[in-house]
Design a protein around this motif. Structure first.
Motif, PDB file in Angstrom:
ATOM      1  N   ASP A 173     -40.832 -11.999  13.437  1.00  0.00           N
ATOM      2  CA  ASP A 173     -41.357 -10.647  13.504  1.00  0.00           C
ATOM      3  C   ASP A 173     -40.448  -9.872  14.470  1.00  0.00           C
ATOM      4  OD1 ASP A 173     -42.828  -8.409  14.036  1.00  0.00           O
ATOM      5  OD2 ASP A 173     -44.668  -9.458  14.607  1.00  0.00           O
ATOM      6  N   GLU A 175     -41.003  -7.357  16.166  1.00  0.00           N
ATOM      7  CA  GLU A 175     -41.704  -6.826  17.352  1.00  0.00           C
ATOM      8  C   GLU A 175     -41.568  -7.805  18.536  1.00  0.00           C
ATOM      9  OE1 GLU A 175     -45.922  -6.376  16.816  1.00  0.00           O
ATOM     10  OE2 GLU A 175     -46.181  -5.581  18.843  1.00  0.00           O
ATOM     11  N   THR A 176     -41.545  -9.113  18.207  1.00  0.00           N
ATOM     12  CA  THR A 176     -41.534 -10.126  19.274  1.00  0.00           C
ATOM     13  C   THR A 176     -40.320 -11.062  19.213  1.00  0.00           C
ATOM     14  OG1 THR A 176     -42.753 -11.697  17.910  1.00  0.00           O
ATOM     15  CG2 THR A 176     -44.072 -10.234  19.309  1.00  0.00           C
ATOM     16  N   ASP A 180     -43.246 -15.019  12.612  1.00  0.00           N
ATOM     17  CA  ASP A 180     -44.187 -14.007  12.125  1.00  0.00           C
ATOM     18  C   ASP A 180     -45.456 -14.726  11.671  1.00  0.00           C
ATOM     19  OD1 ASP A 180     -45.595 -12.052  10.834  1.00  0.00           O
ATOM     20  OD2 ASP A 180     -43.834 -11.146   9.885  1.00  0.00           O
ATOM     21  N   GLU A 351     -33.791   4.490  20.089  1.00  0.00           N
ATOM     22  CA  GLU A 351     -34.474   3.597  19.137  1.00  0.00           C
ATOM     23  C   GLU A 351     -34.125   3.858  17.670  1.00  0.00           C
ATOM     24  OE1 GLU A 351     -38.414   1.498  20.515  1.00  0.00           O
ATOM     25  OE2 GLU A 351     -38.457   3.614  21.090  1.00  0.00           O
ATOM     26  N   ILE A 355     -33.092  -1.821  18.323  1.00  0.00           N
ATOM     27  CA  ILE A 355     -34.462  -2.362  18.425  1.00  0.00           C
ATOM     28  C   ILE A 355     -34.651  -2.746  19.888  1.00  0.00           C
ATOM     29  CG2 ILE A 355     -36.026  -4.234  17.751  1.00  0.00           C
ATOM     30  CD1 ILE A 355     -34.598  -4.307  15.044  1.00  0.00           C
ATOM     31  N   ILE A 357     -37.271  -4.276  22.613  1.00  0.00           N
ATOM     32  CA  ILE A 357     -38.498  -5.086  22.691  1.00  0.00           C
ATOM     33  C   ILE A 357     -39.340  -4.593  23.872  1.00  0.00           C
ATOM     34  CG2 ILE A 357     -39.418  -7.449  22.902  1.00  0.00           C
ATOM     35  CD1 ILE A 357     -37.721  -7.048  20.356  1.00  0.00           C
ATOM     36  N   MET A 360     -46.187  -6.269  24.747  1.00  0.00           N
ATOM     37  CA  MET A 360     -47.429  -5.962  24.027  1.00  0.00           C
ATOM     38  C   MET A 360     -48.527  -5.771  25.077  1.00  0.00           C
ATOM     39  SD  MET A 360     -47.645  -8.797  20.978  1.00  0.00           S
ATOM     40  CE  MET A 360     -46.968 -10.189  21.858  1.00  0.00           C
TER      41      MET A 360
END
Ligand SMILES: Cc1ncc(COP(=O)(O)O)c(C=O)c1O
Length: 461
Positions: A173, A175-176, A180, A351, A355, A357, A360
């Motif tokens: 993923d 995002e992290t 995923d 951005e 990307i 990070i 969260m």
């Protein structure tokens, strides 16, 4: 205050022993000299480190010139003094200090047991050896599949094959940068027996969701938290969610024992098996060794082997380092988070092409490095950005071993591959810069400045 040891038996001295000048190992021996040697040497070592720190403080940071390295040593006089005492006593093989480190690590992590080993790689080998041991109910067997991430360090993957199991790579993923979790269930077959997520670069996986999948399908959960000592997900430390977890304390990691690692678990049976397998499979370190000895009266209990094992025993030097590093861990992470959160804000304007990070909600990242991924549509390449940063003194490196599927070693691996679009993107377009306690305000701001200089050069805003 330093811990004082008896230089004959290597045991930590209690106050009463210090005031009576006698250790319980030999009441006829005066230990005054042991104490004075330790105090004298420790003063000299402390002075050396203080002097070094003061010199460093005076060094001026030069914009665009000063080297910003990928890592900086996290240890100081405390670790050197504690390990020096083991050298003086001549007790250097695994003993008191390794035990004290293991206890403090478990207390910190809030797990029942921790077993120190020689590296993060051997921690993974040990964890998988436990889960594939015939001594474990429903143990892993050759041909079983283990779901994991392709974007990791090579030795997260090799130990899966070493026990005859098949790695199944599920894409990451963005995002992290971690597996995923939404793609895991589609990859489960009747051969799937375990999930081995990796909390890459100190960034937590969505481990609660992965744990729920493991529970639903009755799968073992092995967390590779090699990069993530001290990181948290929803208030719980990474490495405390799975059946078993692993950590690395290599020199460049969040905390270090130079080389070293840890296996941690809430399963007391796994912990006992780990203690045996770490040391050849013998019984010396087991709680119920007396009971086992009785069963095999004809075998010398010092050389009684109950399971196949390795030699993954750390030394007292690693124990000594770990005892102090664990106390420093939270402040080391705070420094990394300060940098990462600052860069996330300053680089947000880029951005469109990078990307970035970000932490969260309800998590604490340990940030073993600060990753940057150049988007495909950017008008510049990863290599152009790296070259620019390097020219300003900022050191960079690939994101661990990249996508293992793209490494030549993949030819030797027998794995099930699926579409790995995101892992390939990070492999081809990603890198990381150092993020550690040695990067203070001026360097932190300079790094953001270098990105701005680069984007100005390309007229990208
Ligand atoms: C995710 C991961 N697993 C395992 C390891 C292996 O740890 P070690 O270098 O201590 O053997 C590393 C090393 O960086 C790692 O990043």
């Amino acid at each position: 205050m330093i811990n004082l040891y008896c230089l004959e038996c290597n045991k930590k001295l209690k106050n009463i022993q210090i005031s009576n000048k006698r250790c319980i190992c030999d009441s006829s021996r005066d230990i005054s000299q042991d104490i004075s040697i330790q105090k004298d040497i420790s003063i000299k070592i402390k002075n050396l480190f203080t002097k070094r720190k003061n010199i460093e403080k005076l060094k001026k940071f030069e914009y665009g010139k000063t080297i910003i390295p990928l890592s900086k040593s996290t240890f100081s006089s405390e670790e050197i003094i504690e390990s020096m005492q083991s050298h003086l006593s001549t007790y250097l093989t695994m003993g008191t200090k390794v035990g004290l480190f293991e206890k403090s690590f478990s207390k910190y992590l809030k797990t029942k047991s921790s077993i120190a080993v020689t590296s993060g790689s051997t921690a993974n080998s040990l964890a998988l050896a436990i889960l594939s041991s015939p001594m474990v109910k429903n143990h892993l067997k050759p041909g079983d599949e283990i779901i994991t991430t392709p974007l990791t360090f090579a030795t997260s993957v090799y130990p899966i094959e070493d026990i005859g199991c098949k790695p199944v790579f599920v894409d990451i993923d963005l995002e992290t940068l971690n597996i995923d979790e939404k793609k895991i269930e589609k990859s489960i077959t009747n051969k799937t027996r375990a999930i081995m997520p990796v909390h890459l670069l100190g960034i937590p996986c969505k481990i609660d969701k992965i744990k729920a999948i493991a529970k639903k399908h009755n799968l073992f959960l092995i967390e590779d938290a090699a990069d993530s000592s001290g990181a948290e997900y929803k208030g719980k430390k990474l490495g405390s969610f799975g059946d078993i977890s692993t950590f690395s304390f290599f020199y460049t990691h969040i905390m270090t024992t130079i080389e070293g690692g840890m296996v941690s678990t809430n399963n007391k049976y796994f912990a006992e098996l780990a203690k045996s397998k770490r040391a050849f499979g013998w019984i010396r370190d087991l709680k119920d060794k007396k009971k086992i000895e009785k069963k095999y009266k004809n075998i010398d209990p010092r050389f009684l082997f109950i399971t196949k094992g390795f030699n993954f025993k750390p030394t007292e030097v690693q124990g000594a380092f770990g005892m102090h590093q664990i106390k420093k861990l939270d402040s080391l992470i705070d420094a990394r988070r300060k940098n990462a959160n600052y860069w996330a804000k300053r680089l947000a304007k880029f951005e469109e092409y990078l990307i970035i990070i970000k932490e969260m909600k309800n998590t604490k990242y340990a940030w073993y490095g600060y990753p940057i991924i150049v988007k495909e549509e950017a008008p510049f390449s990863k290599n152009q950005l790296i070259k620019f940063l390097n020219s300003k003194g900022v050191q960079t490196r690939p994101i661990l071993s990249g996508n293992i599927d793209q490494q030549p070693v993949a030819k030797e691996l027998n794995y099930r591959k699926q579409k790995l679009t995101n892992a390939t993107l990070v492999n081809d377009n990603g890198f990381f810069i150092g993020n550690h306690h040695g990067i203070h305000k001026i360097a932190r701001e300079a790094i953001a400045g270098y990105f701005e200089d680069f984007f100005n050069q390309y007229e990208v805003r």
